[in-house]
Design a protein around this motif. Structure first.
Motif, short mmCIF file in Angstrom:
data_model
loop_
_atom_site.label_atom_id
_atom_site.label_comp_id
_atom_site.label_asym_id
_atom_site.label_seq_id
_atom_site.Cartn_x
_atom_site.Cartn_y
_atom_site.Cartn_z
N GLN A 86 103.55 24.28 46.35
CA GLN A 86 102.23 24.06 46.93
C GLN A 86 101.16 24.86 46.18
N ARG A 146 100.48 22.93 43.11
CA ARG A 146 99.68 21.73 43.42
C ARG A 146 98.22 22.10 43.65
N LYS A 147 98.00 23.19 44.41
CA LYS A 147 96.61 23.61 44.70
C LYS A 147 95.89 23.93 43.41
N GLU A 148 96.60 24.64 42.52
CA GLU A 148 96.02 25.04 41.24
C GLU A 148 95.65 23.81 40.41
N PHE A 175 95.69 20.29 41.27
CA PHE A 175 94.99 19.11 41.79
C PHE A 175 93.77 19.45 42.65
N TYR A 176 93.76 20.64 43.26
CA TYR A 176 92.61 20.96 44.11
C TYR A 176 91.58 21.78 43.33
N ARG A 177 92.06 22.73 42.53
CA ARG A 177 91.11 23.63 41.86
C ARG A 177 90.53 22.98 40.60
N HIS A 178 91.36 22.26 39.88
CA HIS A 178 90.84 21.60 38.68
C HIS A 178 90.26 20.24 39.03
N GLU A 179 89.29 19.82 38.25
CA GLU A 179 88.78 18.46 38.43
C GLU A 179 89.58 17.58 37.48
N GLU A 238 97.57 13.47 40.78
CA GLU A 238 98.99 13.68 41.09
C GLU A 238 99.74 12.35 41.14
#
Ligand code: ATP
Length: 443
Positions: free
Chosen positions: A53, A56-58, A60-64, A68
Protein backbone atom coordinates in the motif's frame (compact mmCIF):
# COMPACT_ATOMS: atom_id res chain seq x y z
CA UNK A 1 33.13 -9.49 4.20
CA UNK A 2 33.21 -11.79 7.24
CA UNK A 3 30.16 -11.40 9.45
CA UNK A 4 30.26 -11.79 13.19
CA UNK A 5 28.16 -14.38 14.96
CA UNK A 6 25.45 -11.91 16.04
CA UNK A 7 24.87 -10.76 12.47
CA UNK A 8 24.80 -14.32 11.14
CA UNK A 9 22.25 -15.26 13.77
CA UNK A 10 20.01 -12.35 12.91
CA UNK A 11 18.45 -14.18 9.96
CA UNK A 12 17.73 -17.24 12.13
CA UNK A 13 16.18 -15.02 14.76
CA UNK A 14 13.96 -13.29 12.20
CA UNK A 15 12.88 -16.66 10.77
CA UNK A 16 12.02 -17.93 14.22
CA UNK A 17 10.06 -14.79 15.18
CA UNK A 18 8.14 -14.95 11.89
CA UNK A 19 7.05 -18.53 12.54
CA UNK A 20 6.28 -18.04 16.21
CA UNK A 21 4.21 -14.88 15.80
CA UNK A 22 2.38 -15.72 12.60
CA UNK A 23 4.22 -13.67 10.00
CA UNK A 24 5.65 -16.35 7.69
CA UNK A 25 5.32 -20.15 7.54
CA UNK A 26 7.19 -22.61 5.31
CA UNK A 27 4.97 -23.65 2.37
CA UNK A 28 3.23 -27.08 2.66
CA UNK A 29 4.91 -27.45 6.02
CA UNK A 30 2.96 -30.48 7.29
CA UNK A 31 4.14 -32.36 4.18
CA UNK A 32 7.77 -31.50 4.84
CA UNK A 33 7.87 -28.15 3.02
CA UNK A 34 8.55 -27.14 -0.58
CA UNK A 35 11.74 -25.37 -1.53
CA UNK A 36 11.49 -21.65 -2.20
CA UNK A 37 7.79 -21.38 -1.27
CA UNK A 38 6.40 -19.61 1.81
CA UNK A 39 2.93 -18.84 3.20
CA UNK A 40 2.07 -15.62 5.00
CA UNK A 41 0.23 -15.82 8.30
CA UNK A 42 -2.14 -13.21 9.73
CA UNK A 43 0.55 -10.70 10.71
CA UNK A 44 2.61 -11.31 7.58
CA UNK A 45 -0.40 -10.52 5.41
CA UNK A 46 -0.84 -7.20 7.24
CA UNK A 47 2.84 -6.33 6.91
CA UNK A 48 3.19 -7.14 3.23
CA UNK A 49 -0.13 -5.42 2.45
CA UNK A 50 1.11 -2.30 4.24
CA UNK A 51 4.35 -2.39 2.22
CA UNK A 52 2.40 -2.76 -1.02
CA UNK A 53 0.00 0.00 0.00
CA UNK A 54 2.90 2.40 0.74
CA UNK A 55 4.33 1.60 -2.69
CA UNK A 56 0.92 2.15 -4.33
CA UNK A 57 0.47 5.49 -2.53
CA UNK A 58 3.92 6.58 -3.64
CA UNK A 59 3.44 5.58 -7.27
CA UNK A 60 -0.20 6.22 -8.04
CA UNK A 61 -1.36 8.82 -5.52
CA UNK A 62 1.71 11.00 -5.06
CA UNK A 63 2.95 10.99 -8.63
CA UNK A 64 0.92 12.30 -11.51
CA UNK A 65 0.61 10.31 -14.67
CA UNK A 66 1.32 6.83 -13.38
CA UNK A 67 -1.49 4.38 -13.93
CA UNK A 68 -2.14 1.14 -12.10
CA UNK A 69 -2.71 -2.13 -13.89
CA UNK A 70 -3.54 -5.67 -12.82
CA UNK A 71 -2.69 -7.92 -15.72
CA UNK A 72 -3.03 -11.69 -15.77
CA UNK A 73 -0.41 -14.20 -14.67
CA UNK A 74 -0.97 -16.31 -17.79
CA UNK A 75 -0.25 -14.77 -21.15
CA UNK A 76 0.24 -15.96 -24.69
CA UNK A 77 3.47 -17.87 -25.09
CA UNK A 78 4.53 -15.42 -27.82
CA UNK A 79 4.86 -12.70 -25.15
CA UNK A 80 7.78 -14.61 -23.63
CA UNK A 81 9.34 -15.22 -27.00
CA UNK A 82 9.20 -11.50 -27.77
CA UNK A 83 10.65 -10.59 -24.38
CA UNK A 84 13.56 -12.96 -24.86
CA UNK A 85 12.69 -15.09 -21.83
CA UNK A 86 12.46 -18.33 -23.74
CA UNK A 87 15.84 -17.83 -25.38
CA UNK A 88 19.20 -17.26 -23.73
CA UNK A 89 18.11 -14.04 -21.97
CA UNK A 90 16.34 -15.56 -19.01
CA UNK A 91 18.56 -18.54 -18.43
CA UNK A 92 21.04 -18.94 -15.66
CA UNK A 93 24.24 -20.92 -16.15
CA UNK A 94 23.91 -23.97 -13.92
CA UNK A 95 26.50 -26.46 -12.66
CA UNK A 96 25.51 -29.79 -11.18
CA UNK A 97 27.58 -31.93 -8.83
CA UNK A 98 28.23 -35.41 -10.26
CA UNK A 99 28.19 -36.90 -6.76
CA UNK A 100 25.40 -35.26 -4.70
CA UNK A 101 23.53 -33.77 -7.70
CA UNK A 102 23.10 -30.44 -6.00
CA UNK A 103 22.89 -27.59 -8.51
CA UNK A 104 24.60 -24.22 -8.25
CA UNK A 105 24.46 -21.04 -10.26
CA UNK A 106 27.82 -20.78 -12.02
CA UNK A 107 27.82 -17.01 -11.54
CA UNK A 108 27.45 -17.49 -7.76
CA UNK A 109 30.51 -19.77 -7.44
CA UNK A 110 33.91 -18.31 -6.66
CA UNK A 111 36.83 -19.17 -8.96
CA UNK A 112 38.05 -21.90 -6.57
CA UNK A 113 34.54 -23.36 -6.33
CA UNK A 114 33.94 -23.58 -10.08
CA UNK A 115 35.25 -27.18 -10.26
CA UNK A 116 34.40 -28.55 -6.83
CA UNK A 117 30.98 -28.90 -5.20
CA UNK A 118 30.70 -26.50 -2.22
CA UNK A 119 28.49 -29.08 -0.44
CA UNK A 120 30.36 -32.38 -0.83
CA UNK A 121 33.59 -31.58 -2.68
CA UNK A 122 32.46 -33.70 -5.68
CA UNK A 123 33.28 -32.81 -9.27
CA UNK A 124 31.01 -30.26 -10.95
CA UNK A 125 29.67 -30.76 -14.48
CA UNK A 126 30.30 -28.04 -17.07
CA UNK A 127 27.83 -25.12 -16.85
CA UNK A 128 24.64 -25.45 -18.89
CA UNK A 129 21.82 -23.00 -19.45
CA UNK A 130 18.71 -23.47 -17.35
CA UNK A 131 15.45 -21.71 -18.13
CA UNK A 132 13.81 -20.09 -15.15
CA UNK A 133 10.26 -19.87 -16.53
CA UNK A 134 7.76 -22.19 -14.88
CA UNK A 135 5.91 -24.14 -17.56
CA UNK A 136 2.23 -25.00 -17.56
CA UNK A 137 -0.37 -26.19 -20.06
CA UNK A 138 -3.70 -24.57 -20.83
CA UNK A 139 -6.62 -26.55 -22.19
CA UNK A 140 -7.56 -30.23 -22.14
CA UNK A 141 -4.63 -31.59 -24.15
CA UNK A 142 -1.16 -31.43 -22.71
CA UNK A 143 1.08 -31.05 -25.73
CA UNK A 144 3.49 -28.59 -27.31
CA UNK A 145 0.66 -26.37 -28.59
CA UNK A 146 -0.90 -25.91 -25.13
CA UNK A 147 2.41 -25.01 -23.47
CA UNK A 148 2.64 -21.63 -21.76
CA UNK A 149 4.35 -20.13 -18.72
CA UNK A 150 3.53 -18.62 -15.36
CA UNK A 151 4.86 -15.10 -15.73
CA UNK A 152 8.50 -14.67 -14.75
CA UNK A 153 8.05 -10.94 -14.16
CA UNK A 154 5.05 -8.64 -13.97
CA UNK A 155 6.41 -6.10 -16.37
CA UNK A 156 5.54 -7.94 -19.62
CA UNK A 157 1.84 -7.51 -18.80
CA UNK A 158 2.49 -3.76 -18.76
CA UNK A 159 4.06 -3.69 -22.23
CA UNK A 160 1.29 -5.83 -23.66
CA UNK A 161 -1.25 -3.29 -22.32
CA UNK A 162 0.76 -0.17 -23.21
CA UNK A 163 -1.61 0.92 -25.96
CA UNK A 164 -4.77 0.04 -23.99
CA UNK A 165 -3.73 2.18 -21.03
CA UNK A 166 -2.40 5.03 -23.16
CA UNK A 167 -5.58 5.27 -25.24
CA UNK A 168 -8.13 4.71 -22.48
CA UNK A 169 -6.43 7.19 -20.13
CA UNK A 170 -5.53 9.72 -22.87
CA UNK A 171 -1.95 9.52 -21.67
CA UNK A 172 0.97 11.17 -23.44
CA UNK A 173 4.60 10.34 -22.80
CA UNK A 174 6.19 10.83 -20.34
CA UNK A 175 3.86 8.61 -18.30
CA UNK A 176 4.11 5.46 -16.25
CA UNK A 177 2.28 2.17 -15.73
CA UNK A 178 2.82 0.13 -12.61
CA UNK A 179 1.52 -3.05 -11.08
CA UNK A 180 1.88 -5.40 -8.17
CA UNK A 181 1.54 -9.11 -8.70
CA UNK A 182 2.89 -12.61 -8.44
CA UNK A 183 5.86 -13.79 -10.47
CA UNK A 184 7.31 -17.30 -10.70
CA UNK A 185 10.87 -18.42 -11.33
CA UNK A 186 12.26 -21.89 -11.16
CA UNK A 187 15.22 -20.59 -9.15
CA UNK A 188 18.11 -23.05 -9.01
CA UNK A 189 19.17 -22.07 -5.54
CA UNK A 190 16.28 -20.56 -3.58
CA UNK A 191 17.34 -19.53 -0.13
CA UNK A 192 17.97 -17.03 2.63
CA UNK A 193 14.34 -17.36 3.71
CA UNK A 194 12.12 -15.09 1.59
CA UNK A 195 15.09 -13.46 -0.16
CA UNK A 196 15.05 -15.84 -3.12
CA UNK A 197 11.77 -17.64 -3.67
CA UNK A 198 10.18 -19.53 -6.54
CA UNK A 199 6.81 -17.83 -6.13
CA UNK A 200 7.07 -14.18 -5.15
CA UNK A 201 5.52 -10.79 -5.68
CA UNK A 202 6.86 -7.88 -7.66
CA UNK A 203 6.09 -4.16 -7.54
CA UNK A 204 7.13 -2.78 -10.90
CA UNK A 205 6.73 0.57 -12.57
CA UNK A 206 7.61 1.33 -16.18
CA UNK A 207 8.05 4.96 -17.20
CA UNK A 208 7.72 5.61 -20.94
CA UNK A 209 9.81 8.59 -22.03
CA UNK A 210 11.41 10.24 -25.03
CA UNK A 211 14.82 8.69 -25.77
CA UNK A 212 16.63 12.00 -25.16
CA UNK A 213 15.11 12.21 -21.68
CA UNK A 214 15.84 8.66 -20.59
CA UNK A 215 18.93 9.38 -18.51
CA UNK A 216 17.21 12.30 -16.76
CA UNK A 217 14.38 9.99 -15.70
CA UNK A 218 16.82 7.25 -14.74
CA UNK A 219 18.45 9.63 -12.23
CA UNK A 220 15.08 10.89 -11.04
CA UNK A 221 13.77 7.39 -10.28
CA UNK A 222 16.97 6.35 -8.52
CA UNK A 223 16.52 9.24 -6.09
CA UNK A 224 12.78 8.70 -5.67
CA UNK A 225 13.16 5.04 -4.85
CA UNK A 226 15.95 5.38 -2.31
CA UNK A 227 13.91 8.13 -0.56
CA UNK A 228 10.99 5.71 -0.20
CA UNK A 229 13.09 3.28 1.85
CA UNK A 230 14.55 6.05 3.99
CA UNK A 231 11.16 7.62 4.70
CA UNK A 232 9.89 4.24 5.88
CA UNK A 233 12.75 4.10 8.36
CA UNK A 234 15.39 1.86 6.76
CA UNK A 235 18.85 2.72 8.14
CA UNK A 236 20.76 4.81 5.62
CA UNK A 237 24.06 3.02 6.21
CA UNK A 238 22.43 -0.27 5.18
CA UNK A 239 21.43 0.98 1.73
CA UNK A 240 23.57 1.66 -1.32
CA UNK A 241 23.43 1.81 -5.11
CA UNK A 242 25.45 -0.62 -7.18
CA UNK A 243 25.84 0.26 -10.86
CA UNK A 244 25.97 -2.72 -13.20
CA UNK A 245 29.24 -3.19 -15.03
CA UNK A 246 28.96 -3.08 -18.85
CA UNK A 247 29.44 -6.88 -19.19
CA UNK A 248 26.78 -7.53 -16.55
CA UNK A 249 23.98 -5.49 -18.17
CA UNK A 250 20.96 -7.48 -19.38
CA UNK A 251 20.89 -7.74 -23.17
CA UNK A 252 18.20 -5.02 -23.42
CA UNK A 253 19.59 -2.60 -20.81
CA UNK A 254 21.30 0.71 -21.54
CA UNK A 255 22.02 1.45 -17.92
CA UNK A 256 21.19 -0.30 -14.66
CA UNK A 257 21.75 0.20 -10.96
CA UNK A 258 20.63 -1.99 -8.10
CA UNK A 259 19.55 -0.70 -4.75
CA UNK A 260 21.29 -3.04 -2.33
CA UNK A 261 20.68 -3.71 1.35
CA UNK A 262 23.16 -5.11 3.81
CA UNK A 263 21.42 -8.32 4.88
CA UNK A 264 22.86 -10.54 7.65
CA UNK A 265 24.29 -12.59 4.73
CA UNK A 266 25.89 -9.62 2.95
CA UNK A 267 25.01 -6.83 0.48
CA UNK A 268 22.35 -7.92 -2.01
CA UNK A 269 19.94 -6.46 -4.54
CA UNK A 270 16.48 -5.44 -3.38
CA UNK A 271 15.39 -3.32 -6.34
CA UNK A 272 16.62 -2.67 -9.86
CA UNK A 273 16.44 0.69 -11.67
CA UNK A 274 16.90 0.07 -15.37
CA UNK A 275 17.04 2.07 -18.56
CA UNK A 276 15.65 -0.58 -20.93
CA UNK A 277 15.97 1.57 -24.03
CA UNK A 278 13.48 0.83 -26.82
CA UNK A 279 13.90 -2.95 -26.63
CA UNK A 280 10.51 -3.84 -25.18
CA UNK A 281 8.10 -1.83 -27.30
CA UNK A 282 10.02 -2.49 -30.51
CA UNK A 283 10.11 -6.24 -29.84
CA UNK A 284 6.42 -6.44 -28.96
CA UNK A 285 5.61 -4.41 -32.09
CA UNK A 286 7.63 -6.85 -34.16
CA UNK A 287 6.19 -10.00 -32.62
CA UNK A 288 2.54 -8.90 -32.27
CA UNK A 289 2.23 -6.84 -35.44
CA UNK A 290 0.71 -3.98 -33.37
CA UNK A 291 2.48 -0.67 -33.92
CA UNK A 292 3.57 0.60 -30.51
CA UNK A 293 5.70 3.48 -31.79
CA UNK A 294 5.14 7.21 -31.25
CA UNK A 295 5.47 10.12 -33.65
CA UNK A 296 7.67 13.08 -32.81
CA UNK A 297 5.36 16.12 -33.01
CA UNK A 298 8.14 18.39 -34.30
CA UNK A 299 9.92 16.20 -36.83
CA UNK A 300 7.18 13.71 -37.65
CA UNK A 301 9.71 10.89 -37.15
CA UNK A 302 8.60 7.59 -35.62
CA UNK A 303 10.31 6.36 -32.49
CA UNK A 304 9.79 3.79 -29.73
CA UNK A 305 9.62 5.28 -26.23
CA UNK A 306 12.48 4.38 -23.93
CA UNK A 307 11.54 2.69 -20.69
CA UNK A 308 12.86 3.49 -17.24
CA UNK A 309 11.91 0.66 -14.94
CA UNK A 310 11.80 0.43 -11.16
CA UNK A 311 11.52 -3.22 -10.23
CA UNK A 312 11.22 -4.35 -6.63
CA UNK A 313 10.23 -7.56 -4.87
CA UNK A 314 7.58 -7.16 -2.16
CA UNK A 315 8.76 -10.24 -0.23
CA UNK A 316 12.44 -9.35 -0.44
CA UNK A 317 11.60 -5.86 0.82
CA UNK A 318 9.56 -7.38 3.62
CA UNK A 319 12.71 -9.22 4.70
CA UNK A 320 14.54 -5.87 4.64
CA UNK A 321 11.93 -4.27 6.91
CA UNK A 322 11.93 -7.24 9.28
CA UNK A 323 15.74 -7.49 9.54
CA UNK A 324 16.18 -3.73 9.85
CA UNK A 325 13.53 -3.44 12.56
CA UNK A 326 14.66 -6.42 14.66
CA UNK A 327 16.21 -5.10 17.85
CA UNK A 328 17.16 -7.31 20.78
CA UNK A 329 19.91 -5.05 22.07
CA UNK A 330 17.93 -4.56 25.28
CA UNK A 331 18.37 -7.94 26.96
CA UNK A 332 14.94 -7.66 28.60
CA UNK A 333 12.84 -7.36 25.49
CA UNK A 334 12.75 -7.90 21.75
CA UNK A 335 11.35 -4.99 19.77
CA UNK A 336 10.36 -4.92 16.12
CA UNK A 337 10.89 -1.25 15.38
CA UNK A 338 8.76 -1.16 12.24
CA UNK A 339 7.60 2.19 10.95
CA UNK A 340 4.09 2.63 12.47
CA UNK A 341 2.64 2.79 8.96
CA UNK A 342 3.90 -0.76 8.34
CA UNK A 343 3.16 -2.28 11.76
CA UNK A 344 0.55 -5.08 11.51
CA UNK A 345 -1.42 -3.74 14.50
CA UNK A 346 -1.63 0.01 14.93
CA UNK A 347 -2.50 -0.26 18.63
CA UNK A 348 -3.38 -2.76 21.34
CA UNK A 349 -5.99 -2.31 24.08
CA UNK A 350 -5.73 -3.93 27.51
CA UNK A 351 -7.75 -3.88 30.73
CA UNK A 352 -5.20 -3.51 33.53
CA UNK A 353 -6.71 -6.53 35.30
CA UNK A 354 -8.70 -9.21 33.50
CA UNK A 355 -10.67 -10.17 36.59
CA UNK A 356 -12.26 -6.72 37.10
CA UNK A 357 -15.37 -6.65 34.89
CA UNK A 358 -15.65 -2.84 35.02
CA UNK A 359 -12.13 -2.48 33.57
CA UNK A 360 -12.80 -5.14 30.91
CA UNK A 361 -16.08 -3.50 29.85
CA UNK A 362 -14.49 -0.08 29.55
CA UNK A 363 -11.50 -1.47 27.60
CA UNK A 364 -13.83 -3.34 25.27
CA UNK A 365 -15.77 -0.14 24.56
CA UNK A 366 -12.53 1.57 23.50
CA UNK A 367 -11.43 -1.48 21.47
CA UNK A 368 -14.68 -1.58 19.46
CA UNK A 369 -14.79 2.19 19.13
CA UNK A 370 -11.32 2.15 17.50
CA UNK A 371 -12.09 -0.86 15.34
CA UNK A 372 -15.28 0.61 13.92
CA UNK A 373 -14.35 4.29 13.73
CA UNK A 374 -14.64 6.13 10.40
CA UNK A 375 -10.96 6.90 10.71
CA UNK A 376 -9.79 3.31 10.60
CA UNK A 377 -6.08 3.24 11.30
CA UNK A 378 -5.83 -0.52 10.71
CA UNK A 379 -6.17 -3.61 12.89
CA UNK A 380 -6.27 -3.15 16.67
CA UNK A 381 -5.15 -5.93 19.04
CA UNK A 382 -6.82 -7.05 22.26
CA UNK A 383 -5.01 -8.79 25.08
CA UNK A 384 -6.14 -9.63 28.61
CA UNK A 385 -3.84 -12.56 29.31
CA UNK A 386 -1.08 -12.64 31.92
CA UNK A 387 0.32 -9.51 33.49
CA UNK A 388 0.57 -6.12 31.86
CA UNK A 389 4.37 -6.27 31.43
CA UNK A 390 4.12 -9.51 29.44
CA UNK A 391 1.42 -8.01 27.25
CA UNK A 392 3.62 -5.01 26.46
CA UNK A 393 6.52 -7.27 25.50
CA UNK A 394 4.26 -9.45 23.40
CA UNK A 395 3.17 -6.39 21.39
CA UNK A 396 6.76 -5.03 21.20
CA UNK A 397 7.98 -8.08 19.33
CA UNK A 398 5.32 -7.78 16.65
CA UNK A 399 5.93 -4.05 16.29
CA UNK A 400 2.68 -2.59 17.72
CA UNK A 401 3.53 1.11 18.16
CA UNK A 402 1.03 1.98 20.93
CA UNK A 403 -0.50 0.08 23.84
CA UNK A 404 -3.59 1.51 25.51
CA UNK A 405 -4.32 0.45 29.09
CA UNK A 406 -7.58 0.98 30.95
CA UNK A 407 -6.96 1.30 34.69
CA UNK A 408 -8.94 2.41 37.74
CA UNK A 409 -8.37 6.07 36.96
CA UNK A 410 -10.01 5.46 33.56
CA UNK A 411 -13.27 4.67 35.36
CA UNK A 412 -13.13 8.00 37.20
CA UNK A 413 -12.09 10.49 34.53
CA UNK A 414 -12.26 8.82 31.10
CA UNK A 415 -8.51 8.77 30.57
CA UNK A 416 -6.19 5.91 29.64
CA UNK A 417 -2.43 5.42 29.47
CA UNK A 418 -0.86 5.07 26.07
CA UNK A 419 2.61 3.51 25.91
CA UNK A 420 5.13 4.13 23.17
CA UNK A 421 6.84 0.96 21.84
CA UNK A 422 10.28 2.52 21.32
CA UNK A 423 10.63 4.84 24.34
CA UNK A 424 8.41 2.72 26.65
CA UNK A 425 7.09 6.06 28.00
CA UNK A 426 3.46 6.22 29.05
CA UNK A 427 1.24 9.24 28.66
CA UNK A 428 -2.17 9.72 30.14
CA UNK A 429 -4.66 11.09 27.66
CA UNK A 430 -8.43 11.41 27.33
CA UNK A 431 -10.27 8.52 25.70
CA UNK A 432 -11.76 10.95 23.18
CA UNK A 433 -8.24 11.97 22.09
CA UNK A 434 -6.95 8.44 21.28
CA UNK A 435 -7.93 8.60 17.62
CA UNK A 436 -6.23 11.96 17.11
CA UNK A 437 -3.13 10.76 18.94
CA UNK A 438 -2.75 7.87 16.49
CA UNK A 439 -3.74 9.95 13.46
CA UNK A 440 -1.13 12.64 14.23
CA UNK A 441 1.66 10.09 14.56
CA UNK A 442 0.72 8.15 11.46
CA UNK A 443 0.89 11.24 9.25
P1 ATP B 1 18.69 -11.78 -8.64
O1 ATP B 1 19.98 -11.33 -9.31
O2 ATP B 1 18.67 -11.64 -7.15
O3 ATP B 1 18.19 -13.11 -9.14
P2 ATP B 1 17.28 -10.31 -10.61
O4 ATP B 1 18.30 -9.30 -11.04
O5 ATP B 1 17.00 -11.49 -11.45
O6 ATP B 1 17.56 -10.74 -9.10
P3 ATP B 1 15.03 -8.77 -11.36
O7 ATP B 1 14.64 -9.65 -12.46
O8 ATP B 1 15.64 -7.44 -11.66
O9 ATP B 1 15.93 -9.55 -10.32
O10 ATP B 1 13.75 -8.58 -10.42
C1 ATP B 1 13.47 -7.38 -9.75
C2 ATP B 1 13.26 -7.59 -8.28
O11 ATP B 1 12.37 -8.69 -8.04
C3 ATP B 1 14.52 -7.94 -7.50
O12 ATP B 1 15.25 -6.78 -7.16
C4 ATP B 1 13.95 -8.63 -6.28
O13 ATP B 1 13.54 -7.67 -5.31
C5 ATP B 1 12.74 -9.33 -6.82
N1 ATP B 1 13.05 -10.74 -7.08
C6 ATP B 1 13.62 -11.26 -8.20
N2 ATP B 1 13.75 -12.59 -8.08
C7 ATP B 1 13.24 -12.92 -6.87
C8 ATP B 1 13.08 -14.14 -6.16
N3 ATP B 1 13.45 -15.29 -6.69
N4 ATP B 1 12.52 -14.11 -4.93
C9 ATP B 1 12.12 -12.95 -4.38
N5 ATP B 1 12.24 -11.77 -4.99
C10 ATP B 1 12.78 -11.74 -6.23
Amino acid sequence: MKKNKTEENLLDKVVSLCKRRGFIFPGSEIYGGISGIYDYGPLGVELINNIKQEWRKEMFYRHENIFELDSSILMQRRVWEASGHTSAGFTDPLQECKKCHHRFRADHLSDQEKNKCPDCGGELMAPRKFNLLVETHLGPVKDESSLTYLRGETTQGIYVNYKNVKTSMSAEIPFGIGQIGKAFRNEITPGHFIYRMREFEQMEQQHFVEPAEAEKYFKYWKEERIKWYLELGIKQEKLRFRPHAKDELAHYARNAEDIEYEFPFGWHEIEGIHNRGDWDLSRHSEFSGENLSETDSKTGNKFYPYIIETSAGADRIMLVFLADAYDDSDKKRLVLKLHPKLAPYKAAVFPLLANKPELVTKAQEIFYQLKTSDYNPGPIAWDDRGNIGKRYYSQDEIGTPWCITVDFQSLENDTITIRDRDTMKQERISIKDIENFIKERLK
